[in-house]
Design an enzyme around this catalytic site. Structure first.
Site, short mmCIF file in Angstrom:
data_model
loop_
_atom_site.label_atom_id
_atom_site.label_comp_id
_atom_site.label_asym_id
_atom_site.label_seq_id
_atom_site.Cartn_x
_atom_site.Cartn_y
_atom_site.Cartn_z
N CYS A 151 0.82 -1.22 0.00
CA CYS A 151 0.00 0.00 0.00
C CYS A 151 0.85 1.27 0.00
O CYS A 151 0.58 2.21 -0.75
CB CYS A 151 -0.97 0.00 1.17
SG CYS A 151 -0.22 0.09 2.81
N HIS A 203 -2.34 1.34 6.85
CA HIS A 203 -2.78 1.32 5.45
C HIS A 203 -2.92 2.75 4.94
O HIS A 203 -3.18 3.68 5.70
CB HIS A 203 -4.13 0.58 5.34
CG HIS A 203 -4.51 0.25 3.93
ND1 HIS A 203 -3.83 -0.67 3.17
CD2 HIS A 203 -5.51 0.72 3.13
CE1 HIS A 203 -4.39 -0.78 1.98
NE2 HIS A 203 -5.42 0.07 1.94
N HIS A 215 -6.21 1.90 -3.91
CA HIS A 215 -5.27 1.43 -2.89
C HIS A 215 -4.88 0.00 -3.17
O HIS A 215 -5.52 -0.70 -3.98
CB HIS A 215 -5.91 1.55 -1.49
CG HIS A 215 -7.10 0.67 -1.28
ND1 HIS A 215 -7.21 -0.22 -0.24
CD2 HIS A 215 -8.26 0.51 -2.01
CE1 HIS A 215 -8.37 -0.85 -0.31
NE2 HIS A 215 -9.02 -0.42 -1.37
#
Length: 250
Positions: A151, A203, A215
């Site tokens: 990520c 994240h 993402h």
């Protein structure tokens, strides 16, 4: 202290000096670094771009002079803009490289490149177009390429290709930029960060228009974003809890 240059396409950066150790990041072709510690088979390095540290196999990089390191690490980056391309050596042998590879110091390796070269800062609206190039890339912990990416590697590379610097990990990136109070204040290209049950930021994704986010989660994908977090329409559930939105580029 010694200095190095990655002369291969994609090299593993590991947490410990062992092939069995965790992949923490990757070193792409042309990236420069300081060699902090040398052992028989492994070296601990610090990347010039973001200061990230880890262990690299001694067979997978080339030592360079201190003066060359200073010259080329201070130059404006030239990056490969093709998803996959090739460099050629003096014998015209080809070597594949990926998007985001650094071409600034290729003269030290006697390599030639005739693909798309990205230099300098682009307009903020270009961030989403770049992000979409990675769509469906499989998730890979420590990855930084169109063949596998995590990520924060995804957000860092998208920003880097557009001439803006982000740190490597999501928790580090969350220290950059200005916090926004509401999603409605955000623009496409801003970053959204998400935490776990312990309050740790784990994240990050790139905000798109109309309350969507791109993402890396399983793969680089597009999901809905609301005040609670990321909503996966296929699973009909929230997968990530929103912590903060940051504007990196004003």
């Amino acid at each position: 202290m010694h200095y190095g240059l990655c002369n291969l396409s994609i090299v593993a950066l590991r947490n410990e000096p062992s092939d069995k150790s965790e992949l923490t990041s990757q070193v792409l072709y042309g990236e420069l670094f300081k060699v902090l510690e040398q052992r028989k088979k492994w070296s601990r390095i610090r990347l010039s771009y973001d200061g990230y540290e880890g262990w690299i196999d001694n067979k997978q990089f080339q030592l360079i002079e201190k003066e060359d390191y200073k010259i080329y690490s201070s130059k404006k980056e030239q990056l490969c803009g093709d998803l996959v391309s090739f460099i050629s050596d003096k014998d015209h042998k080809l070597q594949p490289i990926v998007m985001g590879s650094v071409l600034s110091a290729q003269s030290l390796l006697n390599h030639d490149f005739d693909g798309e070269v990205l230099i300098g800062q682009q307009q903020k609206n270009q961030l989403i177009e770049t992000a979409l190039l990675y769509l469906n890339t499989p998730y890979l912990w420590g990855g930084k390429t169109p063949f596998g990416i995590d990520c924060s590697g995804f957000t860092q590379m998208v920003y880097r290709l557009n001439g803006f610097k982000l740190l490597r990990d999501a928790s580090q990136q969350a220290t950059q930029g200005d916090a926004l109070s509401f999603i409605e204040e955000s623009d496409p290209g801003d970053l959204a960060f998400f935490d776990n049950s312990d309050g740790q930021i784990v994240h990050v994704g790139i905000i798109m228009k109309d309350n969507f986010i791109i993402h890396a989660h399983g793969q680089v994908r597009i999901d809905r974003l609301d005040h609670s977090g990321i909503y996966n329409v296929e699973k009909r559930m929230h997968t990530h809890k929103l912590r903060v939105i940051k504007k990196i580029i004003k």
